[in-house]
Enzyme design. Structure first.
Site, PDB file in Angstrom:
ATOM      1  N   ASN A 145      45.604 -25.561  -3.722  1.00  0.00           N
ATOM      2  CA  ASN A 145      44.257 -25.447  -3.163  1.00  0.00           C
ATOM      3  C   ASN A 145      44.268 -25.779  -1.681  1.00  0.00           C
ATOM      4  O   ASN A 145      43.353 -25.420  -0.948  1.00  0.00           O
ATOM      5  CB  ASN A 145      43.287 -26.378  -3.909  1.00  0.00           C
ATOM      6  CG  ASN A 145      43.788 -27.803  -3.970  1.00  0.00           C
ATOM      7  OD1 ASN A 145      44.843 -28.061  -4.539  1.00  0.00           O
ATOM      8  ND2 ASN A 145      43.067 -28.723  -3.371  1.00  0.00           N
ATOM      9  N   GLN A 175      43.394 -22.267  -8.809  1.00  0.00           N
ATOM     10  CA  GLN A 175      43.362 -21.390  -7.624  1.00  0.00           C
ATOM     11  C   GLN A 175      44.185 -20.117  -7.834  1.00  0.00           C
ATOM     12  O   GLN A 175      44.262 -19.278  -6.943  1.00  0.00           O
ATOM     13  CB  GLN A 175      43.871 -22.132  -6.383  1.00  0.00           C
ATOM     14  CG  GLN A 175      43.066 -23.369  -6.010  1.00  0.00           C
ATOM     15  CD  GLN A 175      41.685 -23.048  -5.437  1.00  0.00           C
ATOM     16  OE1 GLN A 175      41.367 -21.907  -5.085  1.00  0.00           O
ATOM     17  NE2 GLN A 175      40.837 -24.062  -5.331  1.00  0.00           N
ATOM     18  N   SER A 195      39.052 -22.685 -13.988  1.00  0.00           N
ATOM     19  CA  SER A 195      37.670 -23.049 -13.656  1.00  0.00           C
ATOM     20  C   SER A 195      36.916 -21.804 -13.200  1.00  0.00           C
ATOM     21  O   SER A 195      37.477 -20.948 -12.506  1.00  0.00           O
ATOM     22  CB  SER A 195      37.701 -24.092 -12.527  1.00  0.00           C
ATOM     23  OG  SER A 195      36.404 -24.482 -12.180  1.00  0.00           O
ATOM     24  N   ALA A 196      35.626 -21.725 -13.580  1.00  0.00           N
ATOM     25  CA  ALA A 196      34.847 -20.507 -13.298  1.00  0.00           C
ATOM     26  C   ALA A 196      34.390 -20.378 -11.849  1.00  0.00           C
ATOM     27  O   ALA A 196      34.307 -19.271 -11.308  1.00  0.00           O
ATOM     28  CB  ALA A 196      33.610 -20.483 -14.213  1.00  0.00           C
ATOM     29  N   THR A 233      27.771 -29.194 -27.373  1.00  0.00           N
ATOM     30  CA  THR A 233      27.257 -27.826 -27.498  1.00  0.00           C
ATOM     31  C   THR A 233      27.830 -26.966 -26.371  1.00  0.00           C
ATOM     32  O   THR A 233      27.766 -27.355 -25.202  1.00  0.00           O
ATOM     33  CB  THR A 233      25.711 -27.835 -27.432  1.00  0.00           C
ATOM     34  OG1 THR A 233      25.252 -28.742 -28.431  1.00  0.00           O
ATOM     35  CG2 THR A 233      25.125 -26.451 -27.665  1.00  0.00           C
ATOM     36  N   CYS A 316      37.514 -32.090  -2.312  1.00  0.00           N
ATOM     37  CA  CYS A 316      37.434 -33.448  -2.857  1.00  0.00           C
ATOM     38  C   CYS A 316      38.069 -34.456  -1.912  1.00  0.00           C
ATOM     39  O   CYS A 316      37.730 -35.620  -1.913  1.00  0.00           O
ATOM     40  CB  CYS A 316      38.169 -33.532  -4.193  1.00  0.00           C
ATOM     41  SG  CYS A 316      37.625 -32.275  -5.326  1.00  0.00           S
TER      42      CYS A 316
HETATM   43  N1  PLP Z   1      42.429 -28.024  -9.558  1.00  0.00           N
HETATM   44  C1  PLP Z   1      42.402 -27.350  -8.399  1.00  0.00           C
HETATM   45  C2  PLP Z   1      43.676 -26.783  -7.858  1.00  0.00           C
HETATM   46  C3  PLP Z   1      41.204 -27.195  -7.696  1.00  0.00           C
HETATM   47  O1  PLP Z   1      41.195 -26.529  -6.535  1.00  0.00           O
HETATM   48  C4  PLP Z   1      40.029 -27.744  -8.239  1.00  0.00           C
HETATM   49  C5  PLP Z   1      38.752 -27.661  -7.509  1.00  0.00           C
HETATM   50  O2  PLP Z   1      38.698 -27.806  -6.299  1.00  0.00           O
HETATM   51  C6  PLP Z   1      40.101 -28.403  -9.468  1.00  0.00           C
HETATM   52  C7  PLP Z   1      41.317 -28.529 -10.106  1.00  0.00           C
HETATM   53  C8  PLP Z   1      38.891 -28.994 -10.120  1.00  0.00           C
HETATM   54  O3  PLP Z   1      38.065 -27.959 -10.603  1.00  0.00           O
HETATM   55  P1  PLP Z   1      36.586 -28.262 -11.092  1.00  0.00           P
HETATM   56  O4  PLP Z   1      35.722 -28.241  -9.875  1.00  0.00           O
HETATM   57  O5  PLP Z   1      36.253 -27.171 -12.045  1.00  0.00           O
HETATM   58  O6  PLP Z   1      36.607 -29.591 -11.749  1.00  0.00           O
END
Ligand code: PLP
Length: 372
Positions: A145, A175, A195-196, A233, A316
């Site tokens: 990422n 990613q 992840s969506a 759910t 993050c």
């Molecule tokens: N892993 C990677 C490589 C990411 O880039 C991200 C989000 O930035 C995540 C995990 C976490 O994803 P989510 O936002 O769905 O928790």
């Protein structure tokens, strides 16, 4: 506005929102309910699952979660049967893996971090040394990422399993999914997180792919949804939105994205104090550059004033002073402090790279001049 922070999140496709609306206005039933309209909702849920599973190679099981952070946490909390043995994790992991690894260290488990090459891929020699017959879990990010570097998970999984055929190999595919072909069975892995919201889908929907025959204990217990492995759910609207996002994202012209990345890279690297973090072989969706002599936060603000939104590495980590991944790649303090991440999504297929590259280069130049 030119949005270039798609590795943080993407704008949902209009088609995704329309698809999701159906589950709020009409098919809003609990998919576990035992009356006919709910059966239709349950059927649509299962169709979304099959479709996304087929996108991962069509084998194994896919369990929906609230996000990839949950999928990654599930692997770390439930993928380790006892405190014996060791765990191997790359130094290039997202916080949702890295912090789980840190928590295991605090619990007294032997966690080994594999060093990165200068382009932020996993160093295979170090990997081969860290994984041994006592390794129980390996976790490697598929596509970074931070830099877009792509790890060869098939080679790493084969290598790891040659040391211990019973270990679990997990890859964080957040990613990579939707942006490159992924076949989990062919890669020889056991677990894969997706992840969506990184591909034009809704926030708050993720999934964990689990290989056929592997029994993972549940992380959330309760009503027994998702074959008893992830109670709660199901977010049917979000799950259907995820499937629709994948369908629409698959249709975007990825060559145009690759071209945009190249144009921007050339425009920025024409400045002698700008360099790329990563390599040319990485994902076309991420371009991380280090600007020497300029603070990334200041550049980010200046670009935002010009209507261009860029990221500072992992969303993050942007609140943290230190960038762990860039530092593991061997970047110096000045390069880390001056690193910005440009990341692309479906909305950028028609972005004018030449004009945007010029604008970004002008902003960088003006900050450089002010500093002197
Ligand atoms: N892993 C990677 C490589 C990411 O880039 C991200 C989000 O930035 C995540 C995990 C976490 O994803 P989510 O936002 O769905 O928790």
């Amino acid at each position: 506005m030119i949005y270039l922070d798609n590795a943080a999140t993407t704008k949902p496709f209009d088609g995704v929102i329309r698809r999701m609306a159906h589950f709020y206005t009409e098919a809003y039933f609990n998919p576990s309910a035992l009356y006919a309209p709910a059966f239709d909702t349950a059927k649509e849920l299962e169709e979304s699952r099959s479709y996304l599973l087929s996108a991962l190679g069509g084998w194994g099981n896919l369990y929906f979660t609230s996000c990839a952070t949950e999928s990654n946490s599930w692997v770390f909390r439930c993928g380790i049967k006892n405190k014996r043995g060791n765990i191997v994790v790359s130094a290039g992991e997202h916080a949702s893996v890295y912090e789980n690894a840190q928590a295991l260290i605090s619990a007294g488990i032997d966690v080994r971090f594999v060093s990165l090459n200068a382009d932020s891929t996993v160093n295979q020699d170090d990997f081969a040394q860290k994984v041994d017959a006592d390794t129980t879990l390996v976790s490697v990010i598929h596509c970074s990422n931070e830099t877009g570097a792509i790890n060869d998970i098939k080679t790493l999984a084969t290598l790891a399993k040659s040391k211990n055929g019973k270990l679990l190999f997990h890859a964080d595919g957040v990613q990579a999914f939707g942006k490159m072909t992924v076949d989990c069975r062919d890669a020889g892995i056991d677990l894969y997180s997706i992840s969506a919201h990184k591909i034009g889908g809704p926030k708050g929907v993720g999934a964990l792919w689990v290989r056929e025959g592997l029994h993972l204990s549940p992380f959330l217990i309760g009503g027994g949804q998702e074959k008893g492995l992830r109670s709660g759910t199901e977010n049917v609207a979000g799950i259907a939105g995820f499937a629709e996002a994948f369908r629409l994202f698959s249709q975007i012209d990825k060559q145009k994205i690759a071209k945009l990345k190249n144009i921007l890279k050339e425009a920025l690297c024409a400045l002698p104090y700008v360099s790329v973090n990563g390599s040319d072989t990485g994902s076309p969706f991420v371009l991380s550059v280090a600007v020497q002599g300029v603070k990334a936060e200041i550049l980010q603000r200046k670009l935002a004033e010009c209507g261009i939104l860029v990221g500072l590495g992992s969303a993050c980590a942007s609140r943290l002073k230190k960038n762990r991944v860039l530092s593991a790649m061997g970047k110096n303090k000045e390069q880390i402090e001056g690193s910005v991440r440009l990341s692309f999504g479906a909305e950028n297929v028609n972005t004018d790279g030449v004009a945007v590259g010029q604008q970004i280069a002008d902003c960088i130049k003006s900050l450089h001049i002010q500093r002197r």
